[in-house]
Write a protein that holds these residues in place. Structure first.
Motif, PDB file in Angstrom:
ATOM      1  N   GLU A  36       0.834  -1.201   0.000  1.00  0.00           N
ATOM      2  CA  GLU A  36       0.000   0.000   0.000  1.00  0.00           C
ATOM      3  C   GLU A  36       0.867   1.249   0.000  1.00  0.00           C
ATOM      4  N   ARG A  53      -6.813  14.713   1.111  1.00  0.00           N
ATOM      5  CA  ARG A  53      -7.986  13.827   1.156  1.00  0.00           C
ATOM      6  C   ARG A  53      -8.939  14.120   0.001  1.00  0.00           C
ATOM      7  N   ALA A  56      -7.309  12.796  -3.209  1.00  0.00           N
ATOM      8  CA  ALA A  56      -7.327  11.337  -3.260  1.00  0.00           C
ATOM      9  C   ALA A  56      -8.743  10.807  -3.467  1.00  0.00           C
ATOM     10  N   THR A  57      -9.718  11.450  -2.845  1.00  0.00           N
ATOM     11  CA  THR A  57     -11.115  11.036  -3.011  1.00  0.00           C
ATOM     12  C   THR A  57     -11.573  11.231  -4.450  1.00  0.00           C
ATOM     13  N   TRP A  61      -8.830   6.967  -4.984  1.00  0.00           N
ATOM     14  CA  TRP A  61      -7.749   6.199  -4.360  1.00  0.00           C
ATOM     15  C   TRP A  61      -8.154   5.641  -3.000  1.00  0.00           C
ATOM     16  N   LEU A  62      -8.926   6.404  -2.233  1.00  0.00           N
ATOM     17  CA  LEU A  62      -9.264   5.960  -0.891  1.00  0.00           C
ATOM     18  C   LEU A  62     -10.199   4.757  -0.913  1.00  0.00           C
ATOM     19  N   ASP A  63     -10.947   4.596  -1.986  1.00  0.00           N
ATOM     20  CA  ASP A  63     -11.848   3.444  -2.112  1.00  0.00           C
ATOM     21  C   ASP A  63     -11.133   2.200  -2.595  1.00  0.00           C
ATOM     22  N   ARG A  68      -3.755   5.249   1.900  1.00  0.00           N
ATOM     23  CA  ARG A  68      -4.308   5.859   3.105  1.00  0.00           C
ATOM     24  C   ARG A  68      -3.605   7.188   3.355  1.00  0.00           C
ATOM     25  N   ILE A  69      -4.273   8.058   4.077  1.00  0.00           N
ATOM     26  CA  ILE A  69      -3.701   9.350   4.440  1.00  0.00           C
ATOM     27  C   ILE A  69      -3.861   9.530   5.943  1.00  0.00           C
ATOM     28  N   SER A  91      -3.395  -2.443   5.858  1.00  0.00           N
ATOM     29  CA  SER A  91      -4.824  -2.398   6.158  1.00  0.00           C
ATOM     30  C   SER A  91      -5.349  -3.675   6.785  1.00  0.00           C
TER      31      SER A  91
END
Length: 340
Positions: A36, A53, A56-57, A61-63, A68-69, A91
């Motif tokens: 990751e 965020r 990335a959203t 990417w976050l999905d 992760r951030i 994760s």
């Protein structure tokens, strides 16, 4: 998580757009590798975390589960920020087998990350590996070095051919090779580290705010028997000094002087550190004489030698705190479970 997993750690400080660009390049290179990407906002306090965020959203990417951030409430420097990444799990709760450190202004190119990992897998005893780094215009950046010494401080400050020839064994920057080679240390702009190295020696010494921290980490690793290697077929494009502003310094900042002094004190002791500073001043005097006779350009920031002497005297009266931390992960329950 599959075997030989990688946690890519990118530290952001007030450069969210560039960090997202770096993360995009890392995600592309990680597509076929287990692991990751973790972005850590290092106490930017300027809305960077929110911008990261949001970016990335918007990119989904976050999905994906591959990025992760996290946010650090304070900016403790490069080492402190990276130590947050060293403590992080993947994760699924597992520890990564490798940590890949990537500057927020660096962009890994084809197979860059995989080639570092594959080299470490193929070389028992190799604990750290760094990439060939070039500017966005293709200019090579030197990222392989010898450890600094009293001799290297004099040679580097004197900038005189005859002295450099006599002390060629001490010159810190090394010639860029065509093939992989063992080195004393390599830059943290693109560096992979085995998890076992961090378990054995701890993470970065957080006494360093910025500069010399990867030098000291490689020195500590070498003392523990781990080798550092330079891998020229792992390549990265690098802007350089995007977060630090080093290229525009009007005076050498206190944190650089602190880091230099702490490195020599921590690795060789306070008497050696005094010798290193005197050697730097003597070499500077040699170059100063050359400037008087041959119109050589200024080589250091204005008032560098005066600031260096004043700083060293001040630290004799008020020393830096003890190394912090020497072994930050020794009590981690996951690591204790791994060792048992």
């Amino acid at each position: 998580m599959a075997a030989n997993s990688i946690l890519t750690i990118i530290l952001n400080f007030r450069t969210p757009a560039m960090t997202l660009r770096s993360a995009e390049a890392a995600l592309e290179e990680m597509e076929d590798l287990p692991g990751e990407v973790l972005i850590i906002d290092n106490g930017s306090g300027d809305g960077s975390f929110e911008a990261l965020r949001a970016g990335a959203t918007a990119r989904g990417w976050l999905d994906s589960g591959r990025l992760r951030i996290e946010a650090s409430p304070v900016n403790g420097g490069f080492g402190a920020g990276m130590n947050i990444g060293f403590r992080a799990r993947l994760s699924d709760g597992s520890r990564p087998d490798f940590y890949y450190l990537l500057n927020s202004d660096a962009f890994p190119e084809q197979d860059c990350i995989g080639r570092l990992r594959d080299f470490l897998l193929s070389a028992p005893g190799a604990g750290l590996a760094g990439s060939y780094v070039h500017g966005e215009d293709g200019t090579p950046h030197c990222t392989l070095f010898r450890f600094p010494t009293i001799a290297s401080e004099f040679e580097g400050a004197a900038r005189t051919g005859v002295i450099s020839r006599l002390l060629k064994h001490a010159i810190v920057p090394l010639e860029i090779p065509d093939d992989a080679q063992q080195v004393d240390w390599t830059a943290g702009a693109s560096m992979m580290i085995r998890r076992e190295v961090i378990e054995a020696i701890g993470g970065f010494d957080e006494t360093f705010f910025l500069y010399f921290e990867e030098t000291e980490l490689c020195h500590r690793a070498a003392r523990a028997g781990w080798r550092t290697h330079y891998i020229p077929h792992s390549t990265v494009a690098h802007v350089g000094s995007a977060s630090t502003g080093m290229k525009t310094w009007a005076r050498t900042p206190e944190f650089w002087l602190d880091s230099r002094l702490h490195y020599f004190t921590q690795t060789h002791g306070p008497i050696y550190a005094i010798g290193a500073t005197l050697a730097r001043l003597l070499g500077g005097a040699v170059y100063g004489l050359r400037r008087l006779t041959s119109r050589k350009p200024r080589a250091d920031a204005p008032h560098f030698h005066r600031d260096l002497l004043r700083h060293h005297y001040k630290r004799l009266l008020r020393p830096l705190p003890a190394p912090n931390p020497a072994r930050p992960f020794a009590s981690d329950p996951v690591l204790e479970e791994h060792k048992s």
